[in-house]
Design an enzyme around this catalytic site. Structure first.
Site, PDB file in Angstrom:
ATOM      1  N   HIS A  30       0.930  -1.192   0.128  1.00 37.65           N
ATOM      2  CA  HIS A  30       0.006  -0.118   0.104  1.00 37.65           C
ATOM      3  C   HIS A  30       1.009   1.375  -0.047  1.00 37.65           C
ATOM      4  O   HIS A  30       2.140   1.062  -0.030  1.00 37.65           O
ATOM      5  CB  HIS A  30      -1.152   0.012   1.001  1.00 37.65           C
ATOM      6  CG  HIS A  30      -0.249  -0.195   2.452  1.00 37.65           C
ATOM      7  ND1 HIS A  30       0.462   0.598   3.221  1.00 37.65           N
ATOM      8  CD2 HIS A  30      -0.364  -1.312   3.325  1.00 37.65           C
ATOM      9  CE1 HIS A  30       1.120   0.209   4.173  1.00 37.65           C
ATOM     10  NE2 HIS A  30       0.501  -1.022   4.549  1.00 37.65           N
ATOM     11  N   HIS A  33       4.034   1.366   2.319  1.00 40.66           N
ATOM     12  CA  HIS A  33       5.270   0.837   1.591  1.00 40.66           C
ATOM     13  C   HIS A  33       5.803   1.607   0.531  1.00 40.66           C
ATOM     14  O   HIS A  33       7.277   1.650   0.667  1.00 40.66           O
ATOM     15  CB  HIS A  33       4.837  -0.631   0.877  1.00 40.66           C
ATOM     16  CG  HIS A  33       4.501  -1.703   1.935  1.00 40.66           C
ATOM     17  ND1 HIS A  33       3.077  -2.092   1.756  1.00 40.66           N
ATOM     18  CD2 HIS A  33       5.042  -2.374   2.931  1.00 40.66           C
ATOM     19  CE1 HIS A  33       2.968  -2.870   2.829  1.00 40.66           C
ATOM     20  NE2 HIS A  33       4.209  -3.114   3.583  1.00 40.66           N
ATOM     21  N   GLY A 143       9.165   1.007   8.338  1.00 40.69           N
ATOM     22  CA  GLY A 143       8.262   2.014   8.808  1.00 40.69           C
ATOM     23  C   GLY A 143       8.084   2.032  10.597  1.00 40.69           C
ATOM     24  O   GLY A 143       7.894   0.931  11.045  1.00 40.69           O
ATOM     25  N   LYS A 144       7.986   3.181  10.926  1.00 37.66           N
ATOM     26  CA  LYS A 144       7.614   3.474  12.461  1.00 37.66           C
ATOM     27  C   LYS A 144       6.208   2.807  13.031  1.00 37.66           C
ATOM     28  O   LYS A 144       6.119   2.991  14.166  1.00 37.66           O
ATOM     29  CB  LYS A 144       7.802   4.860  12.860  1.00 37.66           C
ATOM     30  CG  LYS A 144       9.154   5.284  12.922  1.00 37.66           C
ATOM     31  CD  LYS A 144       9.424   6.574  13.788  1.00 37.66           C
ATOM     32  CE  LYS A 144      10.547   7.594  13.520  1.00 37.66           C
ATOM     33  NZ  LYS A 144      10.429   8.748  14.052  1.00 37.66           N
ATOM     34  N   LYS A 145       5.342   2.574  12.202  1.00 38.81           N
ATOM     35  CA  LYS A 145       4.109   2.193  12.641  1.00 38.81           C
ATOM     36  C   LYS A 145       4.365   0.827  13.438  1.00 38.81           C
ATOM     37  O   LYS A 145       3.851   0.516  14.218  1.00 38.81           O
ATOM     38  CB  LYS A 145       3.058   1.899  11.375  1.00 38.81           C
ATOM     39  CG  LYS A 145       1.573   1.445  12.006  1.00 38.81           C
ATOM     40  CD  LYS A 145       0.683   1.082  10.832  1.00 38.81           C
ATOM     41  CE  LYS A 145       1.068  -0.369  10.463  1.00 38.81           C
ATOM     42  NZ  LYS A 145       0.594  -1.393  11.472  1.00 38.81           N
ATOM     43  N   ASP A 146       5.293  -0.037  12.744  1.00 38.90           N
ATOM     44  CA  ASP A 146       5.670  -1.185  13.608  1.00 38.90           C
ATOM     45  C   ASP A 146       6.865  -0.724  14.591  1.00 38.90           C
ATOM     46  O   ASP A 146       8.107  -1.045  14.296  1.00 38.90           O
ATOM     47  CB  ASP A 146       6.097  -2.238  12.701  1.00 38.90           C
ATOM     48  CG  ASP A 146       5.018  -2.856  11.929  1.00 38.90           C
ATOM     49  OD1 ASP A 146       3.799  -3.020  12.829  1.00 38.90           O
ATOM     50  OD2 ASP A 146       5.054  -2.827  10.658  1.00 38.90           O
ATOM     51  N   SER A 181      -2.113   0.298   6.788  1.00 39.49           N
ATOM     52  CA  SER A 181      -1.710  -1.014   7.231  1.00 39.49           C
ATOM     53  C   SER A 181      -2.587  -2.018   6.140  1.00 39.49           C
ATOM     54  O   SER A 181      -3.678  -1.741   5.924  1.00 39.49           O
ATOM     55  CB  SER A 181      -2.194  -1.233   8.593  1.00 39.49           C
ATOM     56  OG  SER A 181      -2.263  -2.754   8.739  1.00 39.49           O
ATOM     57  N   SER A 182      -1.944  -3.170   5.934  1.00 44.61           N
ATOM     58  CA  SER A 182      -2.581  -4.463   5.003  1.00 44.61           C
ATOM     59  C   SER A 182      -3.885  -4.643   5.614  1.00 44.61           C
ATOM     60  O   SER A 182      -4.756  -5.300   5.090  1.00 44.61           O
ATOM     61  CB  SER A 182      -1.591  -5.623   4.910  1.00 44.61           C
ATOM     62  OG  SER A 182      -0.299  -5.008   4.338  1.00 44.61           O
ATOM     63  N   ARG A 183      -3.737  -4.557   7.173  1.00 41.45           N
ATOM     64  CA  ARG A 183      -5.026  -5.149   7.747  1.00 41.45           C
ATOM     65  C   ARG A 183      -6.353  -4.304   7.531  1.00 41.45           C
ATOM     66  O   ARG A 183      -7.496  -4.575   7.953  1.00 41.45           O
ATOM     67  CB  ARG A 183      -4.742  -5.158   9.348  1.00 41.45           C
ATOM     68  CG  ARG A 183      -3.751  -6.406   9.568  1.00 41.45           C
ATOM     69  CD  ARG A 183      -3.218  -6.023  11.139  1.00 41.45           C
ATOM     70  NE  ARG A 183      -2.202  -7.276  11.174  1.00 41.45           N
ATOM     71  CZ  ARG A 183      -1.551  -7.412  12.596  1.00 41.45           C
ATOM     72  NH1 ARG A 183      -1.827  -6.363  13.493  1.00 41.45           N
ATOM     73  NH2 ARG A 183      -0.559  -8.173  12.590  1.00 41.45           N
TER      74      ARG A 183
HETATM   75  O1  PAF Z   1       7.242  -5.467   8.519  1.00 42.03           O
HETATM   76  C1  PAF Z   1       6.989  -6.431   7.556  1.00 42.03           C
HETATM   77  O2  PAF Z   1       6.428  -6.388   6.837  1.00 42.03           O
HETATM   78  C2  PAF Z   1       7.891  -7.773   8.208  1.00 42.03           C
HETATM   79  O3  PAF Z   1       8.031  -8.134   9.361  1.00 42.03           O
HETATM   80  C3  PAF Z   1       9.441  -7.609   7.337  1.00 42.03           C
HETATM   81  C4  PAF Z   1      10.153  -6.703   8.255  1.00 42.03           C
HETATM   82  C5  PAF Z   1       9.108  -7.733   6.203  1.00 42.03           C
HETATM   83  C6  PAF Z   1       9.952  -9.017   7.949  1.00 42.03           C
HETATM   84  O4  PAF Z   1       9.334 -10.277   7.481  1.00 42.03           O
END
Ligand code: PAF
Length: 278
Positions: A30, A33, A143-146, A181-183
């Site tokens: 999305h 990314h 990405g800082k979202k994670d 987010s993909s979700r």
């Molecule tokens: O954030 C993600 O999409 C995944 O955790 C990653 C960093 C590609 C590892 O599989």
């Protein structure tokens, strides 16, 4: 744009390109990314994006099999923004034997997302290190979202003396504030209309902290109640220090508020950073 499926081909292609910047993904791309790619592109001679749905980071009851695989669409998007290489290995290429050597991130893997998803960060760190060894980038963008994932990976390169520079990109949001987010694609129309509340609640909590309210536990409980009143099932909303995601002491000034909550089936994550005045 080259789409490469094997490590041998990748190594051959990248031999003459030492200066590459890498964006690891699990596909189903999305705009968030694509923003990571835009962050990567000006920093190196060649932008490499990997697309690999990593079984190691999914729990036994998570949606590994149902995770959307959309390689053709993903490649179209990446080509349109000038990516040089897509590395899309299959499982046999990435894990030709059962993966017995793993990266153990230590205590951070057992808190917050790690507590809800045991083994998740070990799976993330292991695949990212393995991808780093394949791509050998000079830098990689996340990405800082994670947020917790970012810290796990920053600590990993530091402690294992990996030469890869970790670049963190700001969370990309829809106009109404919802973090991309993909979700989000699994939200119903009603849930999608409700979803921006997560970010609003985080911003309100941040404002309260800036106003000087220091009772973190009370603010966290109020925020969880607010979400629950609107049909959410929050796992946590919590104020932590940025450095290690442990609860802050009175002296800590660089904080982050992290949230994870289910809205219907999808489980949404978000966070906001804040800097208290000393
Ligand atoms: O954030 C993600 O999409 C995944 O955790 C990653 C960093 C590609 C590892 O599989």
């Amino acid at each position: 744009m080259e789409v490469i499926h094997t490590v041998a081909e990748l190594r051959k292609y990248l031999q003459g390109v030492p200066n590459n910047v890498f964006v690891p993904t699990m596909g189903n791309l999305h705009d968030g990314h694509l923003r990571l790619v835009e962050e990567a592109a000006p920093r190196g001679a060649c932008t490499v994006v990997s697309i690999f749905v990593n079984r190691l980071q999914f729990g036994p009851h998570e949606d590994f099999d149902r995770y959307p695989r959309t390689l053709r669409d993903d490649c179209d998007k990446l080509e349109s923004i000038g990516v040089d290489v897509v590395f899309a290995p299959d499982e046999a290429e990435l894990y030709p034997q059962p993966q017995q050597y793993v990266v153990n991130p230590g205590p951070i893997e057992d808190i917050l997302e790690g507590a809800v998803r045991p083994g998740h960060f070990r799976g993330v760190a292991t695949v990212v290190l393995k991808l780093f060894n394949m791509v050998q980038p000079k830098a990689a963008v996340f990405g800082k979202k994670d947020y917790q994932q970012c810290l796990v990976l920053k600590n990993m390169v530091q402690q294992l003396a990996s030469p890869v520079e970790i670049i963190l990109a700001e969370t990309v949001r829809a106009d109404d504030g919802l973090a991309l987010s993909s979700r989000n694609q699994y939200l119903s129309a009603t849930e999608r209309a409700e979803a921006p509340r997560l970010y609003r609640v985080l911003c309100e909590l941040k404002d309260a902290l800036h106003r000087g309210t220091h009772s973190y536990a009370t603010l966290e409980a109020e925020a969880m109640t607010e979400l629950a009143r609107h049909g959410w099932k929050p796992d946590y909303i919590t104020v932590r220090r940025q450095s290690d995601l442990l609860p802050p002491s009175e002296e800590d000034r660089s904080l982050v508020i992290l949230a994870a909550a289910r809205l219907g089936a999808p489980r949404l994550l978000d966070n906001v950073e804040l800097q208290l005045n000393s």
